[in-house]
Scaffold this motif. Structure first.
Motif, PDB file in Angstrom:
ATOM      1  N   ASN A   1       0.815  -1.217   0.000  1.00 60.79           N
ATOM      2  CA  ASN A   1       0.000   0.000   0.000  1.00 60.79           C
ATOM      3  C   ASN A   1       0.848   1.268   0.000  1.00 60.79           C
ATOM      4  O   ASN A   1       0.363   2.341  -0.350  1.00 60.79           O
ATOM      5  CB  ASN A   1      -0.963   0.009   1.180  1.00 60.79           C
ATOM      6  N   MET A   2       2.101   1.171   0.391  1.00 59.77           N
ATOM      7  CA  MET A   2       2.992   2.331   0.407  1.00 59.77           C
ATOM      8  C   MET A   2       3.571   2.633  -0.967  1.00 59.77           C
ATOM      9  O   MET A   2       4.139   3.693  -1.186  1.00 59.77           O
ATOM     10  CB  MET A   2       4.130   2.099   1.397  1.00 59.77           C
ATOM     11  N   ILE A   3       3.472   1.684  -1.899  1.00 60.56           N
ATOM     12  CA  ILE A   3       4.040   1.860  -3.234  1.00 60.56           C
ATOM     13  C   ILE A   3       2.987   2.467  -4.152  1.00 60.56           C
ATOM     14  O   ILE A   3       1.929   1.886  -4.368  1.00 60.56           O
ATOM     15  CB  ILE A   3       4.540   0.515  -3.808  1.00 60.56           C
ATOM     16  N   LYS A   4       3.276   3.637  -4.660  1.00 59.45           N
ATOM     17  CA  LYS A   4       2.381   4.334  -5.582  1.00 59.45           C
ATOM     18  C   LYS A   4       2.930   4.148  -6.997  1.00 59.45           C
ATOM     19  O   LYS A   4       3.965   4.704  -7.344  1.00 59.45           O
ATOM     20  CB  LYS A   4       2.272   5.826  -5.241  1.00 59.45           C
ATOM     21  N   ILE A   5       2.232   3.347  -7.793  1.00 58.38           N
ATOM     22  CA  ILE A   5       2.725   2.958  -9.113  1.00 58.38           C
ATOM     23  C   ILE A   5       2.092   3.804 -10.203  1.00 58.38           C
ATOM     24  O   ILE A   5       0.880   3.991 -10.229  1.00 58.38           O
ATOM     25  CB  ILE A   5       2.406   1.476  -9.390  1.00 58.38           C
ATOM     26  N   ILE A   6       2.942   4.278 -11.092  1.00 61.15           N
ATOM     27  CA  ILE A   6       2.493   4.934 -12.318  1.00 61.15           C
ATOM     28  C   ILE A   6       3.157   4.172 -13.453  1.00 61.15           C
ATOM     29  O   ILE A   6       4.391   4.086 -13.505  1.00 61.15           O
ATOM     30  CB  ILE A   6       2.886   6.420 -12.359  1.00 61.15           C
ATOM     31  N   ARG A   7       2.363   3.616 -14.326  1.00 59.72           N
ATOM     32  CA  ARG A   7       2.905   2.868 -15.460  1.00 59.72           C
ATOM     33  C   ARG A   7       3.008   3.780 -16.674  1.00 59.72           C
ATOM     34  O   ARG A   7       2.103   4.558 -16.967  1.00 59.72           O
ATOM     35  CB  ARG A   7       2.020   1.665 -15.777  1.00 59.72           C
ATOM     36  N   VAL A   8       4.114   3.669 -17.366  1.00 64.34           N
ATOM     37  CA  VAL A   8       4.411   4.491 -18.534  1.00 64.34           C
ATOM     38  C   VAL A   8       4.670   3.558 -19.712  1.00 64.34           C
ATOM     39  O   VAL A   8       5.410   2.589 -19.584  1.00 64.34           O
ATOM     40  CB  VAL A   8       5.661   5.369 -18.261  1.00 64.34           C
ATOM     41  N   PHE A   9       4.054   3.863 -20.847  1.00 68.42           N
ATOM     42  CA  PHE A   9       4.206   3.007 -22.018  1.00 68.42           C
ATOM     43  C   PHE A   9       4.919   3.690 -23.178  1.00 68.42           C
ATOM     44  O   PHE A   9       5.317   3.030 -24.123  1.00 68.42           O
ATOM     45  CB  PHE A   9       2.839   2.485 -22.468  1.00 68.42           C
ATOM     46  N   THR A  10       5.053   5.030 -23.116  1.00 64.62           N
ATOM     47  CA  THR A  10       5.774   5.761 -24.158  1.00 64.62           C
ATOM     48  C   THR A  10       6.668   6.813 -23.501  1.00 64.62           C
ATOM     49  O   THR A  10       6.417   7.251 -22.374  1.00 64.62           O
ATOM     50  CB  THR A  10       4.827   6.486 -25.143  1.00 64.62           C
ATOM     51  N   ILE A  11       7.660   7.242 -24.242  1.00 62.75           N
ATOM     52  CA  ILE A  11       8.570   8.281 -23.767  1.00 62.75           C
ATOM     53  C   ILE A  11       7.815   9.578 -23.491  1.00 62.75           C
ATOM     54  O   ILE A  11       8.176  10.335 -22.602  1.00 62.75           O
ATOM     55  CB  ILE A  11       9.733   8.492 -24.768  1.00 62.75           C
ATOM     56  N   PHE A  12       6.727   9.797 -24.198  1.00 60.38           N
ATOM     57  CA  PHE A  12       5.964  11.033 -24.039  1.00 60.38           C
ATOM     58  C   PHE A  12       5.174  11.078 -22.731  1.00 60.38           C
ATOM     59  O   PHE A  12       4.808  12.152 -22.257  1.00 60.38           O
ATOM     60  CB  PHE A  12       5.026  11.236 -25.229  1.00 60.38           C
ATOM     61  N   GLN A  13       4.898   9.945 -22.140  1.00 56.28           N
ATOM     62  CA  GLN A  13       4.157   9.882 -20.879  1.00 56.28           C
ATOM     63  C   GLN A  13       5.058  10.048 -19.663  1.00 56.28           C
ATOM     64  O   GLN A  13       4.571  10.321 -18.569  1.00 56.28           O
ATOM     65  CB  GLN A  13       3.434   8.538 -20.767  1.00 56.28           C
ATOM     66  N   LEU A  14       6.363   9.905 -19.849  1.00 55.05           N
ATOM     67  CA  LEU A  14       7.273   9.869 -18.702  1.00 55.05           C
ATOM     68  C   LEU A  14       7.341  11.181 -17.932  1.00 55.05           C
ATOM     69  O   LEU A  14       7.306  11.183 -16.706  1.00 55.05           O
ATOM     70  CB  LEU A  14       8.667   9.427 -19.155  1.00 55.05           C
ATOM     71  N   LYS A  15       7.435  12.306 -18.606  1.00 59.61           N
ATOM     72  CA  LYS A  15       7.532  13.593 -17.904  1.00 59.61           C
ATOM     73  C   LYS A  15       6.280  13.848 -17.060  1.00 59.61           C
ATOM     74  O   LYS A  15       6.373  14.266 -15.901  1.00 59.61           O
ATOM     75  CB  LYS A  15       7.751  14.737 -18.892  1.00 59.61           C
ATOM     76  N   THR A  16       5.111  13.571 -17.617  1.00 62.82           N
ATOM     77  CA  THR A  16       3.861  13.722 -16.859  1.00 62.82           C
ATOM     78  C   THR A  16       3.835  12.765 -15.666  1.00 62.82           C
ATOM     79  O   THR A  16       3.397  13.133 -14.578  1.00 62.82           O
ATOM     80  CB  THR A  16       2.645  13.463 -17.772  1.00 62.82           C
ATOM     81  N   ALA A  17       4.333  11.554 -15.857  1.00 63.58           N
ATOM     82  CA  ALA A  17       4.375  10.577 -14.764  1.00 63.58           C
ATOM     83  C   ALA A  17       5.269  11.060 -13.628  1.00 63.58           C
ATOM     84  O   ALA A  17       4.932  10.900 -12.453  1.00 63.58           O
ATOM     85  CB  ALA A  17       4.851   9.228 -15.287  1.00 63.58           C
ATOM     86  N   ILE A  18       6.387  11.664 -13.965  1.00 68.55           N
ATOM     87  CA  ILE A  18       7.288  12.204 -12.938  1.00 68.55           C
ATOM     88  C   ILE A  18       6.587  13.314 -12.164  1.00 68.55           C
ATOM     89  O   ILE A  18       6.630  13.361 -10.932  1.00 68.55           O
ATOM     90  CB  ILE A  18       8.598  12.695 -13.575  1.00 68.55           C
ATOM     91  N   GLU A  19       5.916  14.205 -12.877  1.00 75.99           N
ATOM     92  CA  GLU A  19       5.187  15.292 -12.213  1.00 75.99           C
ATOM     93  C   GLU A  19       4.078  14.748 -11.307  1.00 75.99           C
ATOM     94  O   GLU A  19       3.898  15.227 -10.189  1.00 75.99           O
ATOM     95  CB  GLU A  19       4.630  16.254 -13.259  1.00 75.99           C
ATOM     96  N   LYS A  20       3.335  13.743 -11.780  1.00 77.69           N
ATOM     97  CA  LYS A  20       2.274  13.146 -10.959  1.00 77.69           C
ATOM     98  C   LYS A  20       2.854  12.441  -9.744  1.00 77.69           C
ATOM     99  O   LYS A  20       2.286  12.508  -8.651  1.00 77.69           O
ATOM    100  CB  LYS A  20       1.433  12.175 -11.787  1.00 77.69           C
ATOM    101  N   SER A  21       3.976  11.778  -9.924  1.00 72.69           N
ATOM    102  CA  SER A  21       4.623  11.108  -8.797  1.00 72.69           C
ATOM    103  C   SER A  21       5.034  12.115  -7.732  1.00 72.69           C
ATOM    104  O   SER A  21       4.846  11.882  -6.538  1.00 72.69           O
ATOM    105  CB  SER A  21       5.835  10.312  -9.281  1.00 72.69           C
ATOM    106  N   LEU A  22       5.571  13.255  -8.158  1.00 73.37           N
ATOM    107  CA  LEU A  22       5.971  14.290  -7.204  1.00 73.37           C
ATOM    108  C   LEU A  22       4.778  14.853  -6.437  1.00 73.37           C
ATOM    109  O   LEU A  22       4.899  15.207  -5.267  1.00 73.37           O
ATOM    110  CB  LEU A  22       6.725  15.411  -7.917  1.00 73.37           C
ATOM    111  N   GLU A  23       3.611  14.930  -7.088  1.00 75.77           N
ATOM    112  CA  GLU A  23       2.394  15.407  -6.419  1.00 75.77           C
ATOM    113  C   GLU A  23       2.001  14.494  -5.254  1.00 75.77           C
ATOM    114  O   GLU A  23       1.371  14.940  -4.305  1.00 75.77           O
ATOM    115  CB  GLU A  23       1.239  15.497  -7.412  1.00 75.77           C
ATOM    116  N   LEU A  24       2.380  13.220  -5.332  1.00 72.84           N
ATOM    117  CA  LEU A  24       2.074  12.258  -4.265  1.00 72.84           C
ATOM    118  C   LEU A  24       3.032  12.399  -3.083  1.00 72.84           C
ATOM    119  O   LEU A  24       2.858  11.745  -2.069  1.00 72.84           O
ATOM    120  CB  LEU A  24       2.123  10.826  -4.813  1.00 72.84           C
TER     121      LEU A  24
END
Length: 155
Positions: free
Chosen positions: A74-97
């Motif tokens: 439950n402590m692991i917050k997973i964001i799955r990325v399938f393209t290089i274009f999704q990675l920057k947004t995933a990093i930003e969303k991860s930081l919001e957590l």
């Protein structure tokens, strides 16, 4: 910061500024990191670029040490990325957590996408690496044979 090089690779971009650790099995190492960080923190962000996260590896390690696997997972917050274009947004969303640590796995996997041109990969990767280098949260970037971190590690 502008990067000049021949090949699109997170290794080339990071090894000038971050600590590189040679490893032999990235899948094992990032699961081990996840397990260790969940034992000692409140939240761990995992950006899974290779769709390799296996909760059973965390569960087995937790059971071996008589820890509560459900609590750790439950402590692991997973964001799955399938393209290089999704990675920057995933990093930003991860930081919001607001995680205590971020692990990015398998960047090299999303760079293998044949439907994206080399130039598009380069531009996206440059932008992503600039973003990553500005982050103060501890980050581990793990591939099959390498791991980078922005924190000081004693040898």
């Amino acid at each position: 910061m502008m990067y000049h090089r021949r090949e699109v690779s997170p290794i080339n971009l990071l090894e000038k500024q971050w600590k590189k650790i040679e490893i032999s099995n990235g899948k094992y190492h990032y699961h081990y990191l996840l397990y260790q960080f969940t034992k000692n923190s409140q939240s761990v962000g995992l950006i899974d670029c290779g769709n390799r996260f296996n909760p059973f590896l965390i569960t087995n390690a937790a059971k071996f040490e008589n820890s509560n696997p459900k609590q750790l997972l439950n402590m692991i917050k997973i964001i799955r990325v399938f393209t290089i274009f999704q990675l920057k947004t995933a990093i930003e969303k991860s930081l919001e957590l607001n995680p205590d640590v971020i692990i990015i796995s398998d960047i090299d996997e999303i760079l293998k996408d044949q439907s994206v041109s080399k130039r598009e990969k380069e531009l996206a990767l440059f932008s992503i690496m600039e973003k990553i280098q500005q982050i103060k949260t501890p980050i581990f970037i793990v591939g099959d044979s390498f791991m980078f971190t922005n924190i000081a590690i004693d040898n």
